[in-house]
Design an enzyme around this catalytic site. Structure first.
Site, PDB file in Angstrom:
ATOM      1  N   THR A 179      66.766   7.585  17.812  1.00  0.00           N
ATOM      2  CA  THR A 179      66.549   6.279  17.192  1.00  0.00           C
ATOM      3  C   THR A 179      65.957   5.368  18.257  1.00  0.00           C
ATOM      4  OG1 THR A 179      68.478   6.583  15.763  1.00  0.00           O
ATOM      5  CG2 THR A 179      67.633   4.335  16.000  1.00  0.00           C
TER       6      THR A 179
ATOM      7  N   LYS B 156      64.861   3.746   9.243  1.00  0.00           N
ATOM      8  CA  LYS B 156      66.191   3.862   9.864  1.00  0.00           C
ATOM      9  C   LYS B 156      66.769   2.486  10.204  1.00  0.00           C
ATOM     10  CE  LYS B 156      69.508   5.541  12.579  1.00  0.00           C
ATOM     11  NZ  LYS B 156      70.580   6.413  12.209  1.00  0.00           N
TER      12      LYS B 156
ATOM     13  N   LYS C 210      73.242  -1.250  18.935  1.00  0.00           N
ATOM     14  CA  LYS C 210      71.906  -0.790  19.343  1.00  0.00           C
ATOM     15  C   LYS C 210      70.916  -0.897  18.182  1.00  0.00           C
ATOM     16  CE  LYS C 210      69.237   3.356  20.212  1.00  0.00           C
ATOM     17  NZ  LYS C 210      69.170   4.807  20.303  1.00  0.00           N
TER      18      LYS C 210
HETATM   19  P1  NAD Z   1      74.034  10.972  23.802  1.00  0.00           P
HETATM   20  O1  NAD Z   1      74.050   9.903  24.835  1.00  0.00           O
HETATM   21  O2  NAD Z   1      75.274  11.765  23.543  1.00  0.00           O
HETATM   22  O3  NAD Z   1      72.850  12.019  24.123  1.00  0.00           O
HETATM   23  C1  NAD Z   1      71.643  11.685  24.734  1.00  0.00           C
HETATM   24  C2  NAD Z   1      71.370  12.767  25.773  1.00  0.00           C
HETATM   25  O4  NAD Z   1      70.089  12.525  26.365  1.00  0.00           O
HETATM   26  C3  NAD Z   1      72.390  12.757  26.921  1.00  0.00           C
HETATM   27  O5  NAD Z   1      73.013  14.033  27.011  1.00  0.00           O
HETATM   28  C4  NAD Z   1      71.549  12.440  28.154  1.00  0.00           C
HETATM   29  O6  NAD Z   1      71.998  13.101  29.338  1.00  0.00           O
HETATM   30  C5  NAD Z   1      70.184  12.938  27.718  1.00  0.00           C
HETATM   31  N1  NAD Z   1      69.098  12.348  28.482  1.00  0.00           N
HETATM   32  C6  NAD Z   1      68.937  11.062  28.876  1.00  0.00           C
HETATM   33  N2  NAD Z   1      67.778  10.934  29.570  1.00  0.00           N
HETATM   34  C7  NAD Z   1      67.199  12.159  29.583  1.00  0.00           C
HETATM   35  C8  NAD Z   1      65.993  12.673  30.133  1.00  0.00           C
HETATM   36  N3  NAD Z   1      65.129  11.880  30.801  1.00  0.00           N
HETATM   37  N4  NAD Z   1      65.721  13.985  29.979  1.00  0.00           N
HETATM   38  C9  NAD Z   1      66.573  14.797  29.316  1.00  0.00           C
HETATM   39  N5  NAD Z   1      67.740  14.378  28.773  1.00  0.00           N
HETATM   40  C10 NAD Z   1      68.034  13.077  28.908  1.00  0.00           C
HETATM   41  O7  NAD Z   1      73.531  10.271  22.458  1.00  0.00           O
HETATM   42  P2  NAD Z   1      73.630  10.842  20.968  1.00  0.00           P
HETATM   43  O8  NAD Z   1      74.834  10.301  20.313  1.00  0.00           O
HETATM   44  O9  NAD Z   1      73.382  12.305  20.997  1.00  0.00           O
HETATM   45  O10 NAD Z   1      72.394  10.075  20.293  1.00  0.00           O
HETATM   46  C11 NAD Z   1      71.062  10.485  20.514  1.00  0.00           C
HETATM   47  C12 NAD Z   1      70.153   9.647  19.670  1.00  0.00           C
HETATM   48  O11 NAD Z   1      70.534   9.784  18.293  1.00  0.00           O
HETATM   49  C13 NAD Z   1      70.212   8.148  19.975  1.00  0.00           C
HETATM   50  O12 NAD Z   1      68.909   7.627  19.887  1.00  0.00           O
HETATM   51  C14 NAD Z   1      71.135   7.597  18.886  1.00  0.00           C
HETATM   52  O13 NAD Z   1      70.867   6.246  18.596  1.00  0.00           O
HETATM   53  C15 NAD Z   1      70.783   8.504  17.737  1.00  0.00           C
HETATM   54  N6  NAD Z   1      71.843   8.656  16.732  1.00  0.00           N
HETATM   55  C16 NAD Z   1      73.121   8.893  17.106  1.00  0.00           C
HETATM   56  C17 NAD Z   1      74.095   9.035  16.133  1.00  0.00           C
HETATM   57  C18 NAD Z   1      75.524   9.313  16.512  1.00  0.00           C
HETATM   58  O14 NAD Z   1      76.400   9.223  15.628  1.00  0.00           O
HETATM   59  N7  NAD Z   1      75.835   9.644  17.750  1.00  0.00           N
HETATM   60  C19 NAD Z   1      73.757   8.944  14.772  1.00  0.00           C
HETATM   61  C20 NAD Z   1      72.426   8.748  14.419  1.00  0.00           C
HETATM   62  C21 NAD Z   1      71.477   8.596  15.413  1.00  0.00           C
END
Ligand code: NAD
Length: 310
Positions: free
Chosen positions: A106, A181, A256
């Site tokens: 997102t 979204k 966010k």
């Molecule tokens: P998260 O923080 O658990 O995962 C993100 C991952 O990206 C982390 O493991 C981090 O180490 C990795 N990362 C960061 N920089 C990086 C890079 N340069 N190279 C490689 N890896 C890198 O977050 P999440 O909950 O998995 O969410 C991910 C996305 O999905 C976000 O944009 C969030 O807004 C969206 N989202 C999350 C949810 C939810 O319920 N968690 C629901 C819908 C959407």
């Protein structure tokens, strides 16, 4: 274990075609189970995460560039638009020119469009495909994908959406998935606040919460926040309120998304006062009122515990 068995998965297993290779970058709460579902469905998944996290069934690359070098499909699931832009700049020079790039993070609409343009310059098809459904949906393979990009890119991505989710909507050109979204989540944030403040008012009027639910959930005040995710513990279907407001969907993630919708509203001069009010309330809740780490429906105890001048 729930493992999606979409039509794509069956085709892969039933024929001897070479399994497509997926470079999956960002194996966090969402990315790891999504990558695991692709691996379980027969895709050759090569993952990379700067935190060193892995996904079941996926092999691990030493860098983002190594993860995408042989990939037919690149998927990113990253925290925000700046990180997405940096990762895209890093990987696109190493991505095969006929590859498909699906960003499921997102992010702000501008970042999605900027990365789409860079991908096009590298002859890489791009779709922005943010999801709803949370960690539970990512694990069960029941996410909803809201996508932006060309019809050709969407059609190529569809078999992967079928594995990772239960629904994919093509919303329009690049950025349209992110637009859908953040509009959805702006409605969600505002309706959750309205539902919580109404419960708190009902409390003070001496109205039983169950009676409030029975009326509103079948009257014109109904919403997903009330009917499917009721913020009052013990009322309505099982929800994070029944588990001491353990997320679910964390308040800081709602903050966010409300920030992204206000950023977009400013960029296109849209008047969104309810979204702005929701953003401010969630900002205070997360930054000053102990809401960080709680489900976004924990706005109910926040409202219930205060008066008009608080
Ligand atoms: P998260 O923080 O658990 O995962 C993100 C991952 O990206 C982390 O493991 C981090 O180490 C990795 N990362 C960061 N920089 C990086 C890079 N340069 N190279 C490689 N890896 C890198 O977050 P999440 O909950 O998995 O969410 C991910 C996305 O999905 C976000 O944009 C969030 O807004 C969206 N989202 C999350 C949810 C939810 O319920 N968690 C629901 C819908 C959407």
């Amino acid at each position: 274990m729930l493992r999606p068995l979409g039509t794509a998965a069956l085709k892969l297993e039933d024929t001897n075609v070479t399994q497509p290779t997926v470079g999956f970058i960002g194996l966090g709460n969402m990315g790891a189970p999504m990558a695991a579902n692709l691996a379980a469905a027969g895709y050759n998944v090569i993952g990379f995460d700067t935190a060193g996290t892995t996904a079941e069934g996926a092999s691990v690359a030493g860098s983002a560039a190594d993860a995408v070098r042989d990939a037919d499909i690149v998927i990113t699931m990253l925290p925000d638009g700046n990180i997405l832009r940096a990762v895209a700049a890093d990987i696109l020079p190493h991505t095969k020119s006929d590859a498909l790039f699906i960003d499921c993070s997102t992010v702000d609409v501008e970042s999605a469009r900027a990365v789409a343009a860079e991908a096009a310059a590298a002859s890489v098809l791009f779709v922005d495909a943010p999801v709803s459904g949370g960690i539970g949906g990512a694990t069960a393979g029941t996410l909803t994908f809201m996508t932006g990009g060309t019809v050709a890119a969407f059609e190529r991505a569809r078999p992967l959406f079928d594995v990772m989710g239960q629904k994919a909507v093509h919303c329009g050109e690049a950025g349209a998935g992110q637009a859908a979204k953040i509009c959805n989540n702006m409605i969600l944030g505002a309706t959750m606040i309205a539902t919580c403040e109404a419960f708190a008012l009902a409390d003070k009027l001496g109205l039983d919460r169950q009676k409030m639910f029975d009326v509103v959930s079948t009257s014109s005040g109904y919403s997903w926040s009330m009917n499917a995710y009721c913020p009052a513990p013990g009322v309505g279907p099982q929800s994070p309120s029944d588990n001491d407001y353990t997320p679910g969907f964390a308040a800081e993630l709602m903050l966010k998304d409300l920030g992204l919708s206000q950023q977009a509203a400013e960029a296109v001069d849209a008047d969104t006062p309810m979204g702005a009010a929701a953003l401010e309330l969630y900002r205070r809740f997360v930054e000053q009122e102990g809401g960080r780490g709680k489900d976004f429906s924990a706005m109910l105890p926040r409202f219930a515990g205060r008066g008009r001048d608080a």
